[in-house]
Design a protein around this motif. Structure first.
Motif, short mmCIF file in Angstrom:
data_model
loop_
_atom_site.label_atom_id
_atom_site.label_comp_id
_atom_site.label_asym_id
_atom_site.label_seq_id
_atom_site.Cartn_x
_atom_site.Cartn_y
_atom_site.Cartn_z
N ALA A 248 0.84 -1.20 0.00
CA ALA A 248 0.00 0.00 0.00
C ALA A 248 0.87 1.25 0.00
CB ALA A 248 -0.92 -0.01 1.22
N HIS A 249 0.31 2.32 -0.54
CA HIS A 249 0.94 3.64 -0.53
C HIS A 249 2.33 3.62 -1.15
CE1 HIS A 249 -2.33 5.14 1.96
NE2 HIS A 249 -2.15 4.11 2.77
N ASN A 250 2.38 3.14 -2.40
CA ASN A 250 3.57 3.24 -3.22
C ASN A 250 3.23 4.05 -4.47
OD1 ASN A 250 6.10 1.55 -2.29
ND2 ASN A 250 4.32 0.35 -1.66
N GLN A 251 4.00 3.87 -5.53
CA GLN A 251 3.76 4.60 -6.78
C GLN A 251 3.48 3.63 -7.94
OE1 GLN A 251 3.55 7.99 -6.87
NE2 GLN A 251 3.80 7.81 -4.65
N LEU A 252 2.78 2.54 -7.63
CA LEU A 252 2.50 1.52 -8.63
C LEU A 252 1.43 2.00 -9.60
CD1 LEU A 252 2.37 -1.62 -6.29
CD2 LEU A 252 4.32 -0.80 -7.64
N ALA A 253 1.76 2.01 -10.89
CA ALA A 253 0.78 2.38 -11.91
C ALA A 253 0.05 1.16 -12.44
CB ALA A 253 1.47 3.11 -13.07
#
Length: 388
Positions: A248-253
């Protein structure tokens, strides 16, 4: 000379009083040495037992026949050597730590409690060192060969030494809330491949994980929350024993295509900026005709031919390690068409934390195609499903 062991002292008179011994030993230091007899003013050989309750020790005049297997010094006494000539030290009280049970667990949550001048107990199996502002892993920890759980959460560690991989029993590594910017390939290829079950890298500064990360095939629980990850490892599906994944709360597109192979019990991907998938939006990396190297690499992968750096150049091995699977079942390497499709995360996990505040459980997953014909067939099928 001293020997740390469990000792039970049995009084031979107990049976005559109808009593039995406890039958349970206690931790003690068993020593053999010289002691001055104040009456005769002569040094005799004694055995001394020191326990936690009696650190000064209880002395027993040595019976050489019973000490033959205790120490070589006792064998010298058995031969009738003069006490003054034997290489024995003077009997002294022991330290408290010498008669304590081997320490298995140690928790340090304050910098003032951190040992600066003494080593960590060699017998430790669980070690937690938190809130001590450590900027690096203390090398003394890496000599604890029995260590099964290492918790270094809430420190300032920026880099992990490759020698963590030498901890052959380590099954839990907790590095929550540090300053890590990378997880090295060396760790992924170490003995952690066979032992590591839980890895907590949450609240660090990771932007990516190496392709070799998926060699940690014993992982059951992986925590990657609150980093700066823009992608998950390409072959994340190889973590076949993984059951709990939180990123959670990463920069995964979007998620890698291999993500479909996971079989999880709990999945949390909340708070990532997932793109809205559109099969018509694609990235084209095809040339006509395909280069000979691409054709040869595809043949090696599709025919499952053995390869390695002893057979082909190392850079070709690395390319084959990240081969992409087309919908048709064939492999593509560096030339393909890439798009994204929507997948309900319940397909890979029994329990799913909502992806966004709207209550969704769908996320975009990468899809690769080895040729224009495969991509066209995919679009036709998608259009037909949309019409229905």
């Amino acid at each position: 000379m001293k020997l740390q062991c469990d000792v039970e002292v049995v009084n031979r008179m107990l049976p005559s009083f109808g009593m039995k011994s406890r039958g349970k030993g206690m931790r003690a230091v068993l020593s053999i040495g010289k002691h001055l007899d104040k009456t005769s003013q002569r040094s005799n050989i004694y055995m001394m037992i020191c326990t936690a309750k009696d650190r000064a020790g209880c002395k027993y005049k040595a019976d050489a026949n019973s000490l033959k297997n205790f120490l070589s010094a006792a064998r010298l006494a058995d031969r009738g050597s003069d006490a003054s000539s034997l290489p024995l030290s003077t009997l002294t009280p022991v330290r408290a730590r010498d008669v304590e049970q081997p320490k298995k667990k140690l928790t340090i949550v304050s910098k003032r409690d951190y040992p600066l001048t003494s080593n960590f107990p060699y017998s430790l199996e669980q070690l937690q060192v938190s809130y001590c502002k450590l900027s690096r892993v203390d090398m003394r920890m890496l000599s604890l060969k029995a260590l099964r759980k290492l918790d270094l959460s809430n420190n300032h560690i920026k880099k992990l030494p490759a020698t963590i991989g030498d901890l052959g029993c380590l099954s839990e590594l907790i590095l929550h809330n540090n300053h890590l910017e990378a997880f090295s390939e060396a760790l992924c290829l170490s003995t952690l491949q066979r032992t590591l079950l839980l890895l907590d890298l949450s609240q660090n500064r990771l932007q990516s994980l190496p392709a070799q990360f998926c060699q940690l095939k014993e992982l059951v629980n992986l925590k990657l929350d609150d980093n700066e990850l823009v992608c998950l490892p390409f072959h994340v599906g190889r973590l076949s024993k993984l059951r709990f994944l939180s990123a959670a709360h990463n920069q995964l597109a979007m998620l890698p295509s291999d993500f479909r192979k996971l079989s999880l019990e709990n999945l949390d991907l909340f708070g990532n900026p997932f793109v809205q998938p559109n099969p018509l939006d694609h990235k084209m990396k095809l040339t006509f005709p395909l280069p000979l190297q691409e054709l040869a690499s595809r043949a090696v992968a599709n025919l499952r031919l053995p390869y390695g750096p002893h057979l082909i150049p190392a850079h070709l091995c690395r390319d084959l390690e990240v081969a992409k699977m087309c919908d048709c079942g064939r492999v593509c390497i560096n030339f393909y068409i890439k798009t994204a499709v929507s997948m309900n995360l319940h397909q890979v996990s029994h329990t799913v934390v909502l992806v966004d505040d709207m209550g969704g459980t769908d996320a975009p997953v990468q899809q690769h195609f080895c040729s224009l014909s495969c991509y066209s067939e995919f679009l036709d099928n998608s259009l037909q499903r949309g019409i229905r």
